[in-house]
Write a protein that holds these residues in place. Structure first.
Motif, PDB file in Angstrom:
ATOM      1  N   SER A  88       0.848  -1.185   0.000  1.00 45.23           N
ATOM      2  CA  SER A  88       0.000   0.000   0.000  1.00 45.23           C
ATOM      3  C   SER A  88       0.884   1.235   0.000  1.00 45.23           C
ATOM      4  O   SER A  88       2.069   1.177   0.365  1.00 45.23           O
ATOM      5  N   ALA A  89       0.317   2.339  -0.421  1.00 45.39           N
ATOM      6  CA  ALA A  89       1.026   3.610  -0.279  1.00 45.39           C
ATOM      7  C   ALA A  89       1.298   3.844   1.200  1.00 45.39           C
ATOM      8  O   ALA A  89       0.521   3.415   2.066  1.00 45.39           O
ATOM      9  N   PHE A  90       2.403   4.524   1.488  1.00 42.91           N
ATOM     10  CA  PHE A  90       2.827   4.691   2.882  1.00 42.91           C
ATOM     11  C   PHE A  90       1.704   5.245   3.754  1.00 42.91           C
ATOM     12  O   PHE A  90       1.382   4.701   4.816  1.00 42.91           O
ATOM     13  N   GLU A  91       1.071   6.331   3.291  1.00 41.61           N
ATOM     14  CA  GLU A  91       0.071   6.993   4.120  1.00 41.61           C
ATOM     15  C   GLU A  91      -1.254   6.241   4.150  1.00 41.61           C
ATOM     16  O   GLU A  91      -2.134   6.559   4.962  1.00 41.61           O
ATOM     17  N   GLU A  92      -1.384   5.222   3.290  1.00 46.56           N
ATOM     18  CA  GLU A  92      -2.620   4.440   3.269  1.00 46.56           C
ATOM     19  C   GLU A  92      -2.482   3.113   4.021  1.00 46.56           C
ATOM     20  O   GLU A  92      -3.456   2.368   4.152  1.00 46.56           O
ATOM     21  N   THR A  93      -1.288   2.836   4.484  1.00 46.85           N
ATOM     22  CA  THR A  93      -1.084   1.632   5.285  1.00 46.85           C
ATOM     23  C   THR A  93      -1.851   1.774   6.595  1.00 46.85           C
ATOM     24  O   THR A  93      -1.704   2.770   7.305  1.00 46.85           O
ATOM     25  N   THR A  94      -2.689   0.810   6.908  1.00 47.08           N
ATOM     26  CA  THR A  94      -3.493   0.913   8.122  1.00 47.08           C
ATOM     27  C   THR A  94      -2.640   0.578   9.345  1.00 47.08           C
ATOM     28  O   THR A  94      -1.624  -0.116   9.249  1.00 47.08           O
ATOM     29  N   TRP A  98       0.255  -2.368   9.728  1.00 49.08           N
ATOM     30  CA  TRP A  98       1.594  -2.034  10.228  1.00 49.08           C
ATOM     31  C   TRP A  98       1.933  -2.882  11.452  1.00 49.08           C
ATOM     32  O   TRP A  98       2.990  -3.515  11.515  1.00 49.08           O
TER      33      TRP A  98
END
Length: 233
Positions: A88-94, A98
């Motif tokens: 996922s895109a970094f800022e979209e990683t839940t 993580w």
């Protein structure tokens, strides 16, 4: 190490590298104890399974206690194979993704290893193999969390080997490139294919590392497919 009748704990055994590894070790006469969320589909008198969530210390401790109760305290080999990754895109990683990656890929190695090291020290021998990834040596877009966990595996492995070598304990980290496994089922940008390495290829490397002479110690092994895109046309 002479492998016949040695006891090996392998995590993440239901498929992929873990499953290939237990089949390879069983052929060498190893008593294999699988820890994982799902049991491997294999029927062998020397293969045992304990349902385990390596991200949960209580689950790991329970499986460890059952293992030593059934097979004795002398666990000779630990293969930390269980792992997972999300794309996922970094800022979209839940936060859930993580935490799940770090709890399985990093905490799991700590939980399993810390229980087995004391007895390995007493025995003045043992071998711990951590399955890293080339993602731990290079950044991959949209895989920041996974890369972070595998960077951690590298650092942990290097510290472990320097700390434990004087006790006769080997620690090896193997860094596979792409392997044809179910890992890619949830990775939209990559489709598993026959140009990748096969799980049994990694299992053969694990076997080679385990069979080395006592004073011969593999620290890092990076393996990749020779032709990841197939033959040139």
């Amino acid at each position: 190490m002479e492998l016949k009748n040695k006891v090996a704990v392998v995590t993440g055994v239901s498929k992929g590298i873990g499953f290939a590894t237990i089949k390879t070790l069983l052929k060498q006469g190893v008593i294999v104890v699988g820890w994982g969320r799902s049991a491997p589909k294999i029927d062998h008198p020397n293969c045992f399974f304990y349902e385990t969530d390596v991200s949960n210390y209580d689950s790991v401790l329970s499986s460890y206690n059952k293992t030593i109760e059934d097979h004795g305290e002398d666990i000779d080999i630990l293969i930390n194979n269980a792992g997972l990754g999300f794309e996922s895109a970094f800022e979209e990683t839940t936060l859930e993704q993580w935490h799940s990656m770090f709890e399985t890929n990093v905490h799991g190695i700590f939980y399993c290893s810390r229980l087995m090291v004391p007895q390995m020290k007493k025995n003045d021998q043992g071998h711990i193999i951590n399955i890293g990834s080339i993602a731990g040596n290079t950044g991959i877009p949209f895989m920041a969390g996974y890369c972070g966990t595998k960077h951690a595996v590298t650092g942990i492995s290097h510290a472990m080997y320097k700390e434990l070598r004087e006790f006769g304990i080997k620690v090896t980290c193997i860094y596979p490139g792409s392997v044809k496994t179910n890992f890619f089922d949830d990775i939209a940008s990559v489709e598993a294919n026959d140009n990748m390495m096969m799980p049994q290829d990694i299992a053969s490397t694990i076997l080679h590392v385990l069979q080395t002479p006592d004073n011969y110690h593999h620290i890092d092994i990076e393996v990749r497919p020779l032709r990841p895109k197939g033959k040139r046309r």
